[in-house]
Design an enzyme around this catalytic site. Structure first.
Site, short mmCIF file in Angstrom:
data_model
loop_
_atom_site.label_atom_id
_atom_site.label_comp_id
_atom_site.label_asym_id
_atom_site.label_seq_id
_atom_site.Cartn_x
_atom_site.Cartn_y
_atom_site.Cartn_z
CG HIS A 41 37.35 44.26 57.86
ND1 HIS A 41 38.16 45.37 58.47
CD2 HIS A 41 37.50 43.28 58.94
CE1 HIS A 41 39.15 45.02 59.39
NE2 HIS A 41 38.84 43.86 59.82
CG ASP A 120 38.19 51.65 67.03
OD1 ASP A 120 38.32 50.72 67.68
OD2 ASP A 120 38.91 51.70 66.24
CB SER A 142 37.35 47.40 67.25
OG SER A 142 38.44 48.23 66.52
#
Length: 406
Positions: A41, A120, A142
């Site tokens: 990520h 979320d 999140s």
């Protein structure tokens, strides 16, 4: 509740509880026990096309990569937007189809499905309305809840700092990275972070279609050195975290090998076809010599700007470039807005390079009638030229936060 969290903060244990409940608010992906399921990520930046070569490189190493990515907002680019520059590429896949692609290919890059982490979406929209977007525990929950729902064995986080990043300084980026690493490890994923500089753009291209071209060059063993450096470092970390036969250095070498020998490129081609791209287009894009814009849309106009003085390239402000490209249509201001995939820029010079007045330093791809005087001025201000003895080469990577390897 969000305002209370924003004002009072949360302990690590409280953040973990929130993250776990969000993760379990919808479907979670389940995989065979023997699979090594990994992801990466990034907190966003300019020219960040790392996911495109990294996912297939990891798949070529035997990992399974169910990468759930996002869209661009404001000056930051989005992985899904880049891939949608490719005709036929479908980022919207069902959970069942994601599982099938992972079995057949080893990697996919998709958007968040309706059934994964629905809490979320609700909380994210409410955070926007309550001005709690910048809250560390809420950012952490999140990101990590979505990664936890993927059923990962290992996760590496690329947390950026600098002019063109969410966090401008290393200390605040480190705080976010540590929060993410702690939550991921507590949730049962081996989670580590790499803190990287985000002042200059990554690579030489900014914008959706032109970044896909650059990612393909990386997959063909070519392309910019800094892009390849980030792909190999992040991939090397993942291999080291999830496979005991790899050290950090040998993991990096393995990723570099998959980029060089064409195995990562084969996985990328297979992923394109599995996600809706025709076999002929996928094969052509992945062939050694090809005109990428035979398949992707090229902007109607290209303009090159010139270097104003003799000297060395000391800096290129990624944020300034991205903001002009955003105004030309490359980005969106709010979720759901359409963007122009063909708008972008190719940087024609490199950091530390000696240049002469009148040389072209950037090529802008756009569809509006012409660049305004203000836009030209803003673009030229992004370029800093000076004496070569003032240039200091700096690695993209500033720091590592290691996972709990027990």
């Amino acid at each position: 509740m969000l305002m209370a969290i924003w004002q009072k903060n949360m302990t690590d244990e409280e953040t973990l509880v929130l993250t776990r409940e969000m993760m379990n608010s919808g479907e979670t992906l389940k995989w065979p026990e023997e699979w090594i399921v990994v992801d990466k990520h990034s907190t966003g930046g300019v020219g960040d096309k790392v996911s495109l070569p990294l996912a297939p490189a990891l798949a070529a190493c035997g990992c399974k990569v169910p990468m759930i990515s996002g869209r661009g907002l404001a000056h930051t680019g989005g992985t899904l937007d880049k891939l949608e520059s490719i005709p036929g590429f479908n980022v919207n896949q069902s959970v069942e189809r994601v599982e099938q692609i992972i079995r057949d290919v080893g990697c996919c890059i998709v958007g968040q499905t309706e059934s994964l982490v629905p809490a979320d979406r609700v909380l994210y929209a409410t955070r926007d309305a309550t001005s709690t977007v910048d809250c560390l525990p809420l950012i952490t929950s999140s990101i990590i809840s979505k990664k936890g729902a993927e059923g990962l064995s290992a996760l590496v986080l690329d947390v950026k700092f600098g002019r063109a990043a969410l966090y401008k300084d290393l200390d605040s980026a480190r705080d976010l990275a540590q929060s993410l690493v702690t939550a991921g490890n507590m949730l049962g994923m081996k989670t580590g972070a790499v803190l990287t500089r985000m002042d200059c753009p990554i690579g030489q291209s900014i914008g959706n279609a032109v970044e896909v071209c650059e990612a393909l060059e990386c997959l063909k063993g070519r392309g910019p050195d800094d892009l390849r450096e980030l792909v190999t470092i992040l991939g090397g970390h993942i291999l080291w975290m999830c496979d005991p036969k790899f050290t950090l250095e040998s993991g990096k070498k393995e990723i570099a090998l998959k980029l060089k020998n064409g195995e990562a490129l084969k996985k990328f081609q297979a992923m394109l076809e599995a996600q809706g791209v025709s076999e002929s287009v996928a094969r052509s894009l992945c062939s050694d010599q090809t005109d990428y814009f035979q398949h992707m849309t090229r902007a109607a106009l290209q303009t090159e700007l010139k270097v104003p003085d003799d000297g060395a390239i000391l800096d290129i402000d990624g944020l300034a470039l991205a903001e002009v490209l955003h105004k030309l249509g490359a980005g969106r201001t709010k979720s759901g807005e359409k963007i122009d995939h063909s708008v972008g820029a190719e940087i024609l010079v490199k950091m530390g390079q000696q240049v002469q007045k009148g040389e072209s330093w950037i090529r802008i791809h756009y569809n509006s009638p012409d660049l305004t005087t203000d836009q030209r001025s803003e673009l030229q201000k992004a370029l800093v030229i000076g004496s070569l003895d003032k240039y200091k080469a700096v690695s993209r990577v500033a720091e590592f936060i290691q996972p709990n390897m027990s």
